[in-house]
Enzyme design. Structure first.
Site, short mmCIF file in Angstrom:
data_model
loop_
_atom_site.label_atom_id
_atom_site.label_comp_id
_atom_site.label_asym_id
_atom_site.label_seq_id
_atom_site.Cartn_x
_atom_site.Cartn_y
_atom_site.Cartn_z
N GLY A 599 -13.17 1.16 15.55
CA GLY A 599 -14.52 1.37 15.04
C GLY A 599 -15.16 2.58 15.65
N GLY A 601 -19.14 3.88 16.64
CA GLY A 601 -20.56 3.55 16.75
C GLY A 601 -21.38 4.79 16.98
N SER A 603 -22.83 5.77 19.63
CA SER A 603 -22.66 6.41 20.93
C SER A 603 -21.21 6.70 21.27
CB SER A 603 -23.27 5.52 22.02
OG SER A 603 -22.71 4.23 21.96
N GLY A 604 -20.27 6.36 20.38
CA GLY A 604 -18.89 6.67 20.67
C GLY A 604 -17.92 5.83 19.87
N LYS A 605 -16.63 6.05 20.12
CA LYS A 605 -15.58 5.31 19.43
C LYS A 605 -15.21 4.05 20.20
CE LYS A 605 -13.61 9.40 17.18
NZ LYS A 605 -12.41 10.25 17.00
N VAL A 606 -14.67 3.07 19.47
CA VAL A 606 -14.29 1.80 20.07
C VAL A 606 -12.80 1.58 19.84
CG1 VAL A 606 -14.71 -0.68 20.16
CG2 VAL A 606 -16.60 0.89 19.66
N LYS A 621 -15.33 0.93 24.64
CA LYS A 621 -16.23 1.90 24.01
C LYS A 621 -16.13 3.20 24.80
CE LYS A 621 -20.01 1.36 21.80
NZ LYS A 621 -21.39 1.09 21.33
N ASP A 739 -31.73 -2.21 19.09
CA ASP A 739 -30.82 -1.89 17.98
C ASP A 739 -30.13 -3.15 17.47
OD1 ASP A 739 -29.73 -0.15 16.15
OD2 ASP A 739 -28.02 0.37 17.40
#
Length: 901
Positions: A599, A601, A603-606, A621, A739
């Site tokens: 995934g 997001g 603020s960054g990749k997961v 993350k 959020d």
């Protein structure tokens, strides 16, 4: 409580108040996680005047042994779990009692008339319970009463007692959603001390008593969401009015000229009525006006030219009327303007530079007659979230300055006369989710940069003159997981549809492009190859691909050797655990490959990271900034992460550890097998659609084509609510998530919900009041209206966002998809206001007769949580109580059905 011991004098114990250092006169344990029942021996403290046990986890019936606390002046039992009826002899509470606060519990039945015998009462708070009987008119005999709060109770239908008009000392009356009927008694005009009157969300009818507008002390008058009719009183002498809201009624007539006398008026909401006529010029001269809501009426004529010139106007909403002429030139004069909502009028002229301010967040001028180009001064609106100018007569090119707005979420310019090519650089649109520039005269190629917009959900460029091939880079970069709608129909595109788009998921995306072809013949497009050409391609292309793979593999191995030689020297990793773990930082770092990507997001990749041979996994993350943080920022980041690592709750995703280097931060969480709620609600694929996910995601059980049934959705709602309740009511200081959304509600293998992604979380201390954020954070469709207007932070912005999640669960709709101008929250609110059957709004895929009542209740709760007014929203503790109650009702019904069978 650790200091409550024999070595410390009891008068020094936290929460204990003493007189003279020896006599206990007060116990104040608000928000201290107190559980169980109150001990009856508490009244052995014969001098006790204060007992504040609010916002805890105390259970039981109303404690009648408190009758023995003969000196008690203030009793606060609010926000607990008390049940049952109030005792009929509640008048046996001591006559010294001045403050009785039992808000936010589960009391039922009637409010006993004997309560009116406590003549010393000054404040009486009975709101947010489950009282389903009546409230006594005898409360009008409490002559010393200054504050009376009965809001949010499902009372039986009842008239507003005229006896309340005898409360000559009453300053504050709050009766939102009390099932009131009939008229507002004319006796209320005798309440000369009244400062705040709130009768919102009832079924009151008749005209507004003219005397209410003559009360000299009145500052806030809220009568919205009723069935009042008639006109506004023409004589207005309540010159201290600060907020006036009579919206969502059936009021008619014109706005009286006397409204210009209200020199302290900050909020004027008249929307969704049947007012007509012109707007008095005096409204433009109100020196304190901040918010003006006139939408959904029948106003006509021009808008006062002085609007904004004499006040710090923040919100200007005049949509769905018949206004003509231009928008007032002075709207943004003082630079505080955050929203212009003027769609569905007959306005004309150009978009003026003077109306574009740095604080502008919302600009919607759709369905008017605006002309001219989009000004380059749009660059000033660096906080702009929404820009809608559909169906006007705008012309010229799309200015490059528009592409620099990094906060922009929704851009709709469809139905204009825009021309030229699309901008080639779009990298700043990092928040953009909706891009619709259809029905224009755009030409030139599709820029590959469209694929660099990371969160794009809706892309509509249909009915233009775009030409050339669909760029290969577009399909490689664009996030197909996020994409909901793609429409490139009715252009002059040519060539082969890229393989990633050549499937039934995009069956209607490429119509009326005569020179496009499809290998799979979707959308009635011709095939790309003859059988002879296909034979050549099938022989040559695989060979070329194998050769290229060989070259890339060789190049990759050479560079990997260099990277491994130098990379380890450049990045030194440090692991900071918050739970017991059995893996090293090397295991985590080595898993950061594309094959493990699950995934992306904000603020960054997961990534998924396997941590042992038993199949155990964690989620990682990856937050990368490409440069070393300043020491102060580094320390702040690590402090916040360490704080979040201390959170312990079954409905909060565990932050297991933090792995950091100078350039990167890796946050390691427990792995959630069923990933996020939004994928189950909004991103299910049909069985005949190919997967666009990577190998790991393809193996996940999100590939199942299962519709979440209602019991599972209700279970998810309860779990997520419990997690938020923990943040708001059990953490000290309070944590505001900021959020909350369905993609941040993760699901384990049993569909237990857990709140995730605290990248935007802010810690705040309630004693210091609402905080203010330096910039808007959150996701469009979930952002509370007062937050993007004022940036004020408190728990109610999370309640609003969770309300949207409840609406998603009940309707199955996407949070941004109400209609062109309404998100899901506004659409649901309008659905209720227009008195459509709530059952029509429910998700047809799961709507079963046995679940209807629960679904309707949760839908109503979602509407309540997304109220425009923060004070009208429940707390998360109240939300949890209601959801648990309805869950138990389901269990009881199922048990009863089984027994009957």
């Amino acid at each position: 409580m650790s200091s409550w011991n024999s070595t410390t004098p009891f008068c020094q114990w936290p929460g204990i108040n003493c007189t003279g250092g020896v006599t206990v006169t007060g116990i104040s344990l608000n928000s201290q996680n107190v559980e169980g029942e109150i001990p009856s021996s508490i009244c052995d403290l014969k001098n006790l005047t204060l007992l504040d046990l609010g916002n805890n986890n105390i259970i039981g019936n109303f404690p009648t042994f408190l009758y023995n606390c003969t000196m008690l002046q203030k009793l606060d039992l609010s926000q607990n779990y008390f049940v049952g009826k109030l005792p009929d002899d509640i008048n046996k509470l001591p006559p010294t009692l001045q403050y009785l606060i039992i808000s936010g519990n589960n009391f039922t039945g009637d409010i006993p008339p004997s309560l009116a015998q406590l003549k010393g009462l000054i404040n009486l708070y009975l709101d947010s319970n489950l009282f389903n009987g009546t409230f006594p008119s005898e409360l009008g005999h409490l002559i010393n009463l200054e504050e009376l709060v009965l809001a949010y109770n499902p009372f039986a239908r009842n008239n507003l007692p005229k006896e309340f008009g005898k409360l000559m000392n009453l300053k504050f009356l709050w009766m939102t959603e009390c099932n009131l009927i009939g008229e507002i008694p004319k006796e209320f005009t005798n309440l000369t001390s009244l400062v705040h009157l709130d009768l919102v969300g009832n079924n009151l009818e008749g005209e507004i008593p003219s005397g209410l507008f003559l009360l000299k002390s009145l500052k806030k008058l809220y009568l919205y969401k009723n069935r009042l009719f008639g006109g506004m009183p023409t004589s207005i002498e309540a010159l201290n009015l600060v907020e006036l809201d009579v919206s969502q009624n059936n009021l008619t007539g014109i706005i009286p000229d006397d409204i210009g006398k209200l020199r302290k008026l900050e909020i004027l909401n008249l929307f969704q009525n049947q007012f007509h006529g012109i707007i008095p010029p005096s409204i433009g001269q109100l020196p304190s006006l901040k918010r003006l809501g006139l939408f959904m009426n029948q106003f006509r004529g021009s808008l006062p030219s002085e609007l904004g010139l004499h006040s710090k106007l923040e919100s200007f909403e005049v949509s769905d009327n018949a206004f003509i002429g231009q928008l007032p030139e002075n709207l943004g004069y003082n630079g505080d303007l955050s929203s212009i909502v003027a769609f569905n009028n007959n306005l004309n002229g150009t978009i003026s530079t003077s109306q574009l301010t740095a604080n502008l967040i919302w600009l919607d001028i759709s369905n008017n007659k605006f002309s001219g180009p989009i000004p380059s001064s749009i660059a000033k609106c660096e906080n702009l979230l929404v820009f809608k100018a559909s169906n006007n007569q705008l012309w010229g090119k799309i200015p490059m300055e528009l592409t620099a707005l990094s906060s922009l979420y929704s851009l709709r310019l469809d139905g204009n006369q825009l021309s030229g090519e699309l901008p080639s650089s779009l990298s700043s649109w990092e928040s953009l989710a909706i891009l619709n520039i259809s029905k224009n005269n755009l030409s030139g190629p599709l820029p590959a940069a469209l694929g660099s917009i990371p969160h794009l959900q809706i892309l509509d460029l249909s009915q233009n003159k775009l030409s050339g091939q669909i760029p290969y880079k577009l399909t490689q970069q664009i996030s197909l997981q996020n994409l909901i709608t793609l429409n490139l129909s009715s252009n002059n595109l040519k060539g082969k549809i890229p393989r990633e788009f050549d499937n039934k998921a995009f069956n209607l995306s490429f119509l009326n492009n005569a020179n496009l072809c499809s290998d799979k013949q979707i959308s009635r497009l011709p095939p790309c190859f003859t059988s002879h050409h296909r034979y050549l391609v099938e022989i040559l292309v695989p060979g070329a691909i194998i050769f290229l793979i060989f070259l890339c593999f060789t190049f990759f191995k050479i560079n990997m050797g260099r990277h491994e030689t130098h990379g380890s020297e450049q990045q030194a990793w440090e692991l900071k655990p918050f739970h017991r773990i059995e893996f090293t930082e090397a295991v985590i770092v080595s898993s950061l490959t594309n094959n493990n990507l699950i995934g992306t997001g904000g603020s960054g990749k997961v990534y998924m990271a396997p941590v042992n041979d038993l199949g155990n996994k964690v989620a990682v993350k990856r937050i990368w900034n490409g440069r070393k943080l300043e020491d102060a920022l580094e320390k702040q980041f690590l402090t916040e992460v360490e704080f979040l690592g201390t959170l312990r709750h079954a409905n909060i995703v565990k932050l297991l550890c933090c792995v950091s280097s100078a350039q990167e931060k890796l946050l390691v969480y427990e792995y959630m097998e069923n990933q996020s709620l939004d994928k189950w609600l909004h991103k299910r694929r049909r069985a005949n659609e190919p997967s666009s996910m990577n190998s790991e995601a393809s193996r996940s059980n999100l590939e199942l084509y299962i519709v979440l049934d209602w019991p599972t959705r209700l279970k998810i709602a309860v779990g997520a609510a419990n997690g938020l309740c923990y943040l708001h009511h059990a953490c000290c200081p309070v944590i505001i998530h900021r959020d909350v959304k369905s993609s941040n509600i993760l699901l384990d293998s049993e569909f237990n919900a857990k709140i995730a992604d605290f990248g935007l979380a802010k810690v705040t201390i309630k004693a210091k009041g609402p905080h203010t954020a330096s910039a808007i954070a959150g996701s469009f469709g979930y952002i509370a209206p007062e937050y993007w207007r004022t940036k004020r932070l408190d728990e109610k912005i999370d309640v609003y966002s969770f309300g949207v999640v409840l609406l998603e669960l009940t309707t199955g709709k996407h949070p941004c998809k109400g209609n062109d101008h309404l998100n899901l929250a506004d659409w649901s609110w309008k659905h209720c206001c227009e008195e459509h059957p709530i059952t029509d709004a429910l998700d047809e895929e799961i709507k079963e007769p046995r679940f209807i009542e629960q679904m309707v209740n949760v839908f109503k709760l979602g509407v309540m949580c997304t109220s425009q007014t923060p004070n009208s929203r429940p707390t998360m503790k109240q939300v949890v109580q209601l959801l648990i109650k309805w869950s138990h009702d389901e269990d009881h019904d199922q048990t009863q059905t089984t027994n009957e069978a």
